[in-house]
Design a protein around this motif. Sequence first.
Motif, mmCIF file in Angstrom:
data_model
loop_
_atom_site.group_PDB
_atom_site.id
_atom_site.type_symbol
_atom_site.label_atom_id
_atom_site.label_comp_id
_atom_site.label_asym_id
_atom_site.label_seq_id
_atom_site.Cartn_x
_atom_site.Cartn_y
_atom_site.Cartn_z
ATOM 1 N N ARG A 73 0.805 -1.219 0.000
ATOM 2 C CA ARG A 73 0.000 0.000 0.000
ATOM 3 C C ARG A 73 0.841 1.274 0.000
ATOM 4 O O ARG A 73 0.351 2.351 -0.366
ATOM 5 N N ARG A 74 2.108 1.199 0.421
ATOM 6 C CA ARG A 74 2.932 2.400 0.479
ATOM 7 C C ARG A 74 3.513 2.799 -0.878
ATOM 8 O O ARG A 74 4.194 3.806 -0.990
ATOM 9 N N SER A 75 3.230 1.996 -1.883
ATOM 10 C CA SER A 75 3.709 2.331 -3.218
ATOM 11 C C SER A 75 2.717 3.293 -3.880
ATOM 12 O O SER A 75 1.752 2.887 -4.509
ATOM 13 N N ARG A 76 2.962 4.604 -3.715
ATOM 14 C CA ARG A 76 2.015 5.611 -4.205
ATOM 15 C C ARG A 76 1.874 5.584 -5.722
ATOM 16 O O ARG A 76 0.809 5.868 -6.262
ATOM 17 N N GLU A 77 2.954 5.259 -6.396
ATOM 18 C CA GLU A 77 2.920 5.235 -7.848
ATOM 19 C C GLU A 77 1.918 4.221 -8.383
ATOM 20 O O GLU A 77 1.344 4.398 -9.460
ATOM 21 N N ALA A 79 -0.903 3.317 -6.750
ATOM 22 C CA ALA A 79 -2.119 3.435 -5.933
ATOM 23 C C ALA A 79 -3.370 3.014 -6.703
ATOM 24 O O ALA A 79 -4.219 2.282 -6.189
ATOM 25 N N LEU A 82 -3.471 -0.709 -7.086
ATOM 26 C CA LEU A 82 -3.782 -1.368 -5.825
ATOM 27 C C LEU A 82 -5.266 -1.271 -5.489
ATOM 28 O O LEU A 82 -5.859 -2.222 -4.970
ATOM 29 N N ILE A 83 -5.867 -0.130 -5.793
ATOM 30 C CA ILE A 83 -7.309 0.028 -5.551
ATOM 31 C C ILE A 83 -8.095 -0.937 -6.431
ATOM 32 O O ILE A 83 -9.023 -1.611 -5.973
#
Length: 214
Positions: A73-77, A79, A82-83
Amino acid sequence: MVAVPYRLVRNLLIAAAVLYCSLLLEAAAGFPLDVRTSFLSELGARDQSTSLYARAMDLSSSVLTLVAVLLARRSRELAGLLIGTAVFAVGTMFDSFSPMDCAPSASAACQANGQAGGALVLHEATSTIAGVGTIAMAVFVLLVLRRHGRRGRMVAVLAGGVLVTQVWLGSVVAFETLSGAEVAAPGILQRVSTLLFCLFLGTLLPGLRQALSR
């Protein structure tokens, strides 16, 4: 990608992909349903001998996928990806808890009774959620690879295949539902789409890592 525990997430997604590939269960069970007219979700119908196994595989796959999403989840790129993956996992999880009462393709009585009534409606809703998640995953992967100007060839091809077959399958099911006309061999299309998605899910992280690290 640095913050993601790569090996653990990769192994979780590979395991989830294998468990989601219910074609393996279908083959092990000796193809109990007509592959041309049935959907793989019918393996989980309450009147089928494969019901418990199919639902357990879906549940296990969704739990492993959600764990992978939480770890990454900490991989903002990634995001958006992941959603979409979380939406797929949640839809699949609820799928396992809301099976059809009977398999429509295997029972004339089931078809005559509205294909299990409310149970079918609920199952179709959860399946739609999972399908939207798979489409979102494919779209975000293609966008990420395009943004970086480099393509992990295999994962890009699989993402494109998942996107095309899922949209095609959704259109076929919508047409059949609205028109009442039977569409030829939707089961084969769904099995092709499922196989592509299983391969896509299993190669997702290695493909992205290769593309983004160049």
